[in-house]
Scaffold this motif. Structure first.
Motif, PDB file in Angstrom:
ATOM      1  N   ASN A   1      50.602  32.146  37.314  1.00 25.42           N
ATOM      2  CA  ASN A   1      50.719  31.099  38.322  1.00 25.42           C
ATOM      3  C   ASN A   1      49.354  30.626  38.816  1.00 25.42           C
ATOM      4  OD1 ASN A   1      53.647  30.467  39.131  1.00 25.42           O
ATOM      5  ND2 ASN A   1      53.654  32.698  38.942  1.00 25.42           N
ATOM      6  N   GLY A   2      48.311  30.950  38.024  1.00 24.72           N
ATOM      7  CA  GLY A   2      46.983  30.450  38.328  1.00 24.72           C
ATOM      8  C   GLY A   2      46.257  31.188  39.431  1.00 24.72           C
ATOM      9  N   MET A   3      46.706  32.415  39.746  1.00 24.62           N
ATOM     10  CA  MET A   3      46.102  33.175  40.842  1.00 24.62           C
ATOM     11  C   MET A   3      45.415  34.422  40.302  1.00 24.62           C
ATOM     12  SD  MET A   3      48.935  32.706  43.901  1.00 24.62           S
ATOM     13  CE  MET A   3      50.354  33.247  42.950  1.00 24.62           C
ATOM     14  N   GLU A   4      44.389  34.211  39.480  1.00 25.60           N
ATOM     15  CA  GLU A   4      43.712  35.349  38.861  1.00 25.60           C
ATOM     16  C   GLU A   4      43.029  36.242  39.890  1.00 25.60           C
ATOM     17  OE1 GLU A   4      43.187  37.916  36.302  1.00 25.60           O
ATOM     18  OE2 GLU A   4      43.622  36.034  35.262  1.00 25.60           O
ATOM     19  N   SER A   5      42.426  35.655  40.906  1.00 25.12           N
ATOM     20  CA  SER A   5      41.749  36.465  41.923  1.00 25.12           C
ATOM     21  C   SER A   5      42.742  37.362  42.652  1.00 25.12           C
ATOM     22  CB  SER A   5      41.031  35.570  42.936  1.00 25.12           C
ATOM     23  OG  SER A   5      39.969  34.871  42.320  1.00 25.12           O
ATOM     24  N   GLU A   6      43.928  36.822  42.948  1.00 24.15           N
ATOM     25  CA  GLU A   6      44.960  37.627  43.601  1.00 24.15           C
ATOM     26  C   GLU A   6      45.477  38.720  42.660  1.00 24.15           C
ATOM     27  OE1 GLU A   6      44.711  34.418  43.565  1.00 24.15           O
ATOM     28  OE2 GLU A   6      44.914  33.632  45.610  1.00 24.15           O
ATOM     29  N   ALA A   7      45.585  38.383  41.376  1.00 23.49           N
ATOM     30  CA  ALA A   7      46.000  39.383  40.390  1.00 23.49           C
ATOM     31  C   ALA A   7      44.981  40.513  40.325  1.00 23.49           C
ATOM     32  CB  ALA A   7      46.154  38.726  39.017  1.00 23.49           C
ATOM     33  N   ASN A   8      43.713  40.148  40.314  1.00 18.45           N
ATOM     34  CA  ASN A   8      42.641  41.130  40.276  1.00 18.45           C
ATOM     35  C   ASN A   8      42.692  42.032  41.505  1.00 18.45           C
ATOM     36  OD1 ASN A   8      39.527  41.842  40.859  1.00 18.45           O
ATOM     37  ND2 ASN A   8      39.806  41.532  38.663  1.00 18.45           N
ATOM     38  N   ALA A   9      42.936  41.431  42.671  1.00 19.10           N
ATOM     39  CA  ALA A   9      43.009  42.210  43.907  1.00 19.10           C
ATOM     40  C   ALA A   9      44.176  43.187  43.871  1.00 19.10           C
ATOM     41  CB  ALA A   9      43.142  41.273  45.110  1.00 19.10           C
TER      42      ALA A   9
ATOM     43  N   LEU B   1      43.037  45.640  34.439  1.00 16.61           N
ATOM     44  CA  LEU B   1      41.969  45.263  35.364  1.00 16.61           C
ATOM     45  C   LEU B   1      40.744  44.782  34.599  1.00 16.61           C
ATOM     46  CD1 LEU B   1      40.820  45.055  38.226  1.00 16.61           C
ATOM     47  CD2 LEU B   1      40.197  47.486  38.072  1.00 16.61           C
ATOM     48  N   GLY B   2      40.415  45.467  33.515  1.00 19.51           N
ATOM     49  CA  GLY B   2      39.270  45.054  32.714  1.00 19.51           C
ATOM     50  C   GLY B   2      39.429  43.640  32.181  1.00 19.51           C
ATOM     51  N   LEU B   3      40.613  43.319  31.672  1.00 15.73           N
ATOM     52  CA  LEU B   3      40.849  41.975  31.146  1.00 15.73           C
ATOM     53  C   LEU B   3      40.825  40.935  32.262  1.00 15.73           C
ATOM     54  CD1 LEU B   3      43.598  42.786  28.504  1.00 15.73           C
ATOM     55  CD2 LEU B   3      41.165  42.350  28.111  1.00 15.73           C
ATOM     56  N   SER B   4      41.296  41.328  33.436  1.00 14.48           N
ATOM     57  CA  SER B   4      41.216  40.415  34.582  1.00 14.48           C
ATOM     58  C   SER B   4      39.765  40.147  34.946  1.00 14.48           C
ATOM     59  CB  SER B   4      41.970  41.015  35.778  1.00 14.48           C
ATOM     60  OG  SER B   4      41.861  40.180  36.914  1.00 14.48           O
ATOM     61  N   HIS B   5      38.953  41.189  34.939  1.00 16.41           N
ATOM     62  CA  HIS B   5      37.521  41.005  35.192  1.00 16.41           C
ATOM     63  C   HIS B   5      36.893  40.066  34.161  1.00 16.41           C
ATOM     64  CE1 HIS B   5      37.196  43.721  38.505  1.00 16.41           C
ATOM     65  NE2 HIS B   5      37.302  44.832  37.826  1.00 16.41           N
ATOM     66  N   VAL B   6      37.305  40.211  32.905  1.00 17.16           N
ATOM     67  CA  VAL B   6      36.789  39.326  31.850  1.00 17.16           C
ATOM     68  C   VAL B   6      37.100  37.870  32.194  1.00 17.16           C
ATOM     69  CG1 VAL B   6      37.090  38.602  29.449  1.00 17.16           C
ATOM     70  CG2 VAL B   6      36.863  41.037  29.988  1.00 17.16           C
ATOM     71  N   ARG B   7      38.347  37.622  32.567  1.00 18.74           N
ATOM     72  CA  ARG B   7      38.741  36.245  32.877  1.00 18.74           C
ATOM     73  C   ARG B   7      38.000  35.691  34.090  1.00 18.74           C
ATOM     74  NH1 ARG B   7      43.785  38.436  30.974  1.00 18.74           N
ATOM     75  NH2 ARG B   7      44.296  39.191  33.058  1.00 18.74           N
ATOM     76  N   LEU B   8      37.586  36.580  34.989  1.00 13.21           N
ATOM     77  CA  LEU B   8      36.842  36.144  36.173  1.00 13.21           C
ATOM     78  C   LEU B   8      35.331  36.109  35.936  1.00 13.21           C
ATOM     79  CD1 LEU B   8      38.844  38.042  38.943  1.00 13.21           C
ATOM     80  CD2 LEU B   8      38.780  35.569  38.575  1.00 13.21           C
TER      81      LEU B   8
ATOM     82  N   LEU C   1      37.358  48.793  31.091  1.00 12.89           N
ATOM     83  CA  LEU C   1      37.829  49.004  29.721  1.00 12.89           C
ATOM     84  C   LEU C   1      37.393  50.369  29.186  1.00 12.89           C
ATOM     85  CD1 LEU C   1      37.193  45.442  28.247  1.00 12.89           C
ATOM     86  CD2 LEU C   1      39.384  46.437  28.947  1.00 12.89           C
ATOM     87  N   ALA C   2      36.179  50.779  29.535  1.00 16.88           N
ATOM     88  CA  ALA C   2      35.714  52.103  29.126  1.00 16.88           C
ATOM     89  C   ALA C   2      36.549  53.191  29.780  1.00 16.88           C
ATOM     90  CB  ALA C   2      34.240  52.280  29.494  1.00 16.88           C
ATOM     91  N   ARG C   3      36.903  52.988  31.045  1.00 22.37           N
ATOM     92  CA  ARG C   3      37.719  53.966  31.759  1.00 22.37           C
ATOM     93  C   ARG C   3      39.108  54.078  31.146  1.00 22.37           C
ATOM     94  NH1 ARG C   3      38.155  58.722  33.853  1.00 22.37           N
ATOM     95  NH2 ARG C   3      39.430  58.879  35.748  1.00 22.37           N
ATOM     96  N   ALA C   4      39.673  52.952  30.732  1.00 17.85           N
ATOM     97  CA  ALA C   4      40.990  52.975  30.085  1.00 17.85           C
ATOM     98  C   ALA C   4      40.941  53.805  28.813  1.00 17.85           C
ATOM     99  CB  ALA C   4      41.450  51.551  29.774  1.00 17.85           C
TER     100      ALA C   4
END
Length: 213
Positions: free
Chosen positions: A76-84, A104-111, A121-124
């Motif tokens: 729904n276009g709310m990447e920052s909220e998804a990341n939070a 979370l790593g992929l969300s960080h990538v998109r941001l 990603l390393a932690r995963a």
């Protein structure tokens, strides 16, 4: 062609029965997750998010609910909220879930938060050493952010530890090919076809590498 009237009635009855089952189980986090998934499939993102949040309230350690909530927010276009939402999950009882760190790593990538993405990603990969999917994702990130050689060294170590994972064998073959190490690339292509004889990528690689001097 559309469904016949009879098949449409049967389909509607099956959906109604599924709805009833979900409603009966909606007092559990798993049941609420199911409610959210069905709502998302029907295009009702608001109901889906409400169900996912209810599942989290019922079980704060339920990683799948956080991941689905983040996916819904992202779509729904709310990447920052998804990341939070994912950061909240990491700080809670689900904090050691590998899939959560990967999301979370992929969300960080998109941001565009590259350093945070690499850490997640390393932690995963660290949390799930026997699941090569997370290692594969991290290795691709290494190739992009650091260097091909760093990714090759990492993939080789993972392949020794968890042999037979086709995507990593393909990466090792193609990256070594691109580095000009054709004999090494051929070896990884051979290993790929040993574990997955019908793999189209492996067959194509083997043919391509056979033409190399």
């Amino acid at each position: 062609t559309g469904l016949s009237e009879r098949r449409r009635r049967d389909f509607d009855a099956a959906i109604a029965e599924y709805d009833s089952t979900l409603a009966y189980n909606a007092d559990s986090a798993e049941g609420l997750l199911g409610v959210g998934v069905l709502a998302a499939q029907r295009g009702d993102s608001a109901a889906a998010e409400m169900a996912y949040r209810a599942a989290i309230a019922r079980n704060p350690g339920f990683a799948a609910a956080y991941i689905n909530l983040a996916d819904s927010l992202r779509l729904n276009g709310m990447e920052s909220e998804a990341n939070a939402a994912l950061l909240d999950a990491i700080d809670g009882p689900a904090g050691d879930d590998a899939a959560l760190h990967a999301a979370l790593g992929l969300s960080h990538v998109r941001l565009g938060a590259t350093e945070a993405a690499m850490e997640s990603l390393a932690r995963a990969a660290e949390l799930a050493p026997d699941d090569p999917y997370h290692a594969y994702t991290y290795g691709l990130a290494l190739a992009s952010v650091e260097s091909r050689e760093a990714a090759l060294a990492y993939f080789a170590e993972v392949s020794d530890r968890v042999p037979g994972y086709a995507p990593i064998l393909i990466a090792l073959a193609t990256m070594n090919r691109d580095a000009g190490r054709i004999d090494v690339a051929r070896e990884f292509a051979r290993r790929l076809l040993e574990v997955s004889p019908g793999d189209a990528s492996g067959i194509a690689l083997e043919r391509e590498l056979a033409l190399q001097p």
